[in-house]
Structures are given as structure tokens and as C-alpha cells.
Design an enzyme around this catalytic site. Structure first.
Site, PDB file in Angstrom:
ATOM      1  N   GLU A   1       0.818  -1.214   0.000  1.00 10.17           N
ATOM      2  CA  GLU A   1       0.000   0.000   0.000  1.00 10.17           C
ATOM      3  C   GLU A   1       0.854   1.267   0.000  1.00 10.17           C
ATOM      4  OE1 GLU A   1      -3.524   2.247   2.597  1.00 10.17           O
ATOM      5  OE2 GLU A   1      -2.753   0.330   3.291  1.00 10.17           O
TER       6      GLU A   1
ATOM      7  N   LYS B   1      -2.423  -2.034  -3.230  1.00 12.57           N
ATOM      8  CA  LYS B   1      -3.475  -1.187  -2.652  1.00 12.57           C
ATOM      9  C   LYS B   1      -3.079   0.276  -2.844  1.00 12.57           C
ATOM     10  CE  LYS B   1      -6.136  -0.192   1.538  1.00 12.57           C
ATOM     11  NZ  LYS B   1      -6.571  -0.652   2.877  1.00 12.57           N
TER      12      LYS B   1
END
Length: 342
Positions: A176, A218
Site C-alpha cells: 500500500e 493497494k
């Protein structure tokens, strides 16, 4: 091991489901509770997260749930481990493993995510507890002269080291790198920084020999900053986001599960839906969601720490999950919101 990682990663973004992030740290959870007058205790955090994991029908929309260290060890009031409740609903349990973003030395206004020390041992324990994937978030700020090369490279290197350790332990890493929405930057500035960030991250992932088929990306959506006076349409955001990903994300990655990052629940759903409606057949990876506030917030506002509000709060949570399931099919619409407001 590689086949198992790839199989889990595919399951996390399969069909029209997505991920629910419920991995808020104590300070973050405390801030959200404080705004609504909810006492900031371990008992209230347990009650809130029990409400989430026991929501009827949640497994029809949610493929995996990201837990916090406290949460993965907790049980329901009747003694069932949260992990067991999730598995019974067909939801894959995951765990946030970073130690948070701290000030980056020598780089005013920028942060580096910590948590690599002792990570191998922590991952082994989480596997024993039942986790099958993990999450690590790096934060990138857009500003005057920011992000710096040092910040991009430092965070990308940490993400890649974390991902390699996860795969060694048999866990699918969610990678992420979040370009923050804070600020007055334009969508074009966000696009440029997001592209540079993703190129740097995948360069580091290759250097650390991370199996792309066994990870999930992500990222943020490509958006103007919250304080920017010009906010592009849903379709413009969808097009800019997909174009940026097409330039940077290898086809071997099975899924892109977007963060909501401070977007409203409705806008996050609408933008994801537009991506799937217009581009699903043209991209090599699943376009999914890994939302926290954009799924949880309406339920939290209804619950407010009162057990009597649990059924209504669970209905609101399920509604948001259903909206994002529709968004994965490119079928979300404003009418879905109007139906619940009648």
C-alpha cells in the site's frame, strides 16, 4: 508455496467481492470514537469490531478482512475468536503489520513507515493465529518540492522488504503506497506523483524478488487534493487512475484493491464503479476495493457505542459493502443510496 500465495491472492479479489480494512491503530480508532462521544477503551473497541465481524451476510460482499494486532486476538462475547467467525463467513483473515508512519529524518514534512525489526518473528506468530495475508502502508505527501527521492525510495524499499518477508512466511502481502489526498494539488500533480511512486515501488519489489502473482497492490485513486478548487468528474477520475496503473503495474499482479483515503463513501463507490464499467475488459488485473472508512463510517455513526443500535449499524455496514460489490460489477448507482434513505 508460490502456488498457494497465488491462489490466496486470487481469492482475495475474486468475483465481485473486496476487502474490508478494520485495522485502525489505537490512536486512529480513538479519534473516530472521540468525535462521536464513544469511550476509548479496549471493551468498546472489542464491541465495535464484534459488531462488524458478526454482520449477517457480510461474506457475500467481503472476501478478506484486515485486522489489527489487538483484534486478531479478540473473541466475541460468547467466546468465539474473531478469526473463527470470519472464516465461518468465508472471509479470509489478514493482519496489518507496519508500526506506523514516523517523521523521516532529514526530510521535513515527509514520513517513513517503520516496523521491519522483528517482522519475521511477528509474521510467524500471525500465521499461527490464522492470518493468510498482511498489509503495510507507506505514505507519500504532495507539496512544494515533495515527495523527495529519499522519501519515495525509502518507503518503496520498506514495502519491498516487508513483502518479501511475508511471502517467505506464506502470507500474501498487500503493498500500500498511498499518495495522500491532503492539500490543494491538482489531479495532474497526483497522477505524476502516483506514477513515479508506483514505478519506484515495483522497481524495489523486483530487486527483493517478490512474486508478483502472490501480492495485491493497494493504491490511491488519482484525485485532486481535498483543498483543490477544481474537482474532476467521476469518469475523469476513473480514466486518469486506470491510465496511470496501465503505465506502471505489471500484468502479473492479480488485483488492485483501492484504498478510500478520505473520500466519501458514495464517491469511493462511484469512482470504482466507473473504472469497472469502462475499463474492466481492458485491464489485466481485478479492480477491487480495500476500504475502511468508506464502508465503516455510516455504521459507526449509527452505533455510537450503544448495543441497541447494533442491528441498524450492521444493516448500514452491509449496505456499503453491497454498494461496493455493485461497483466491482460497474453497476453502482445513486439510486442504491436513495433506496436506503426512503
Amino acid at each position: 508455496m508460490n502456488a498457494q500465495l497465488a491462489s490466496t491472492a486470487k481469492a482475495m479479489v475474486a468475483g465481485d467481492k473486496g476487502l474490508l480494512a478494520m485495522d485502525e491503530s489505537h490512536p486512529t480508532c480513538g479519534k473516530r470514537f472521540a468525535k462521536l462521544g464513544i469511550s476509548q477503551t479496549v471493551e468498546m473497541r472489542q464491541a465495535y469490531r464484534e459488531m462488524i465481524v458478526t454482520t449477517p451476510g457480510l461474506g457475500e460482499c467481503i472476501s478478506g478482512a484486515i485486522l489489527f494486532d489487538e483484534t486478531i486476538r479478540q473473541q466475541t462475547q460468547d467466546g468465539r475468536p474473531f478469526i473463527a467467525v470470519l472464516k465461518a463467513a468465508g472471509i479470509i483473515p489478514g493482519i496489518k503489520v507496519d508500526a506506523g508512519a514516523k517523521e523521516l529524518a532529514g526530510h521535513p514534512g515527509e514520513k517513513i513507515t517503520e516496523g521491519l525489526d522483528g517482522l519475521r518473528e511477528r509474521l510467524a506468530e500471525y500465521v499461527q493465529l490464522g492470518a493468510r495475508f498482511a498489509k503495510w502502508r507507506g505514505v507519500i505527501t504532495i507539496g512544494d518540492g515533495l515527495p523527495s527521492r529519499g522519501c519515495l525510495q525509502g518507503n518503496a524499499h520498506a514495502l519491498a522488504r516487508y513483502a518479501a518477508l511475508c511471502q517467505e512466511a506464506g502470507l500474501v502481502p498487500i503493498v500500500e503506497p498511498e499518495v495522500l489526498m491532503d492539500g490543494a494539488h491538482t489531479m495532474e500533480q497526483c497522477r505524476a506523483v502516483t506514477e513515479k511512486t508506483l514505478r519506484t515501488v515495483f522497481d524495489q519489489l523486483a530487486a527483493q524478488r517478490v512474486l508478483l502473482e502472490g501480492m495485491i497492490l493497494k493504491p490511491n485513486m488519482v484525485l485532486a487534493g481535498l483543498a483543490c478548487p477544481e474537482q474532476e468528474s467521476v469518469d475523469e477520475v476513473a480514466a486518469a487512475t486506470v491510465a496511470t496503473l496501465m503505465r506502471t503495474v505489471p500484468a502479473a499482479v492479480p488485483g488492485v484493491a483501492f484504498l478510500s483515503g478520505g473520500q466519501s463513501s458514495e464517491l469511493a463507490s462511484a469512482r470504482l464503479s466507473a473504472m469497472n464499467a469502462h475499463f474492466k475488459q481492458r485491464v489485466p488485473w481485478a479492480l477491487a476495493f480495500s476500504f475502511a472508512r468508506a464502508i465503516q463510517q455510516p455504521a459507526l455513526e449509527i452505533w455510537r457505542g450503544d448495543a441497541a443500535n447494533v442491528p441498524a449499524a450492521q444493516q448500514a455496514l452491509l449496505h456499503r459493502a453491497q454498494c461496493n460489490r455493485a461497483a466491482r460489477r460497474g453497476e453502482y448507482s445513486d439510486e442504491m443510496e436513495e433506496e436506503t434513505n426512503r
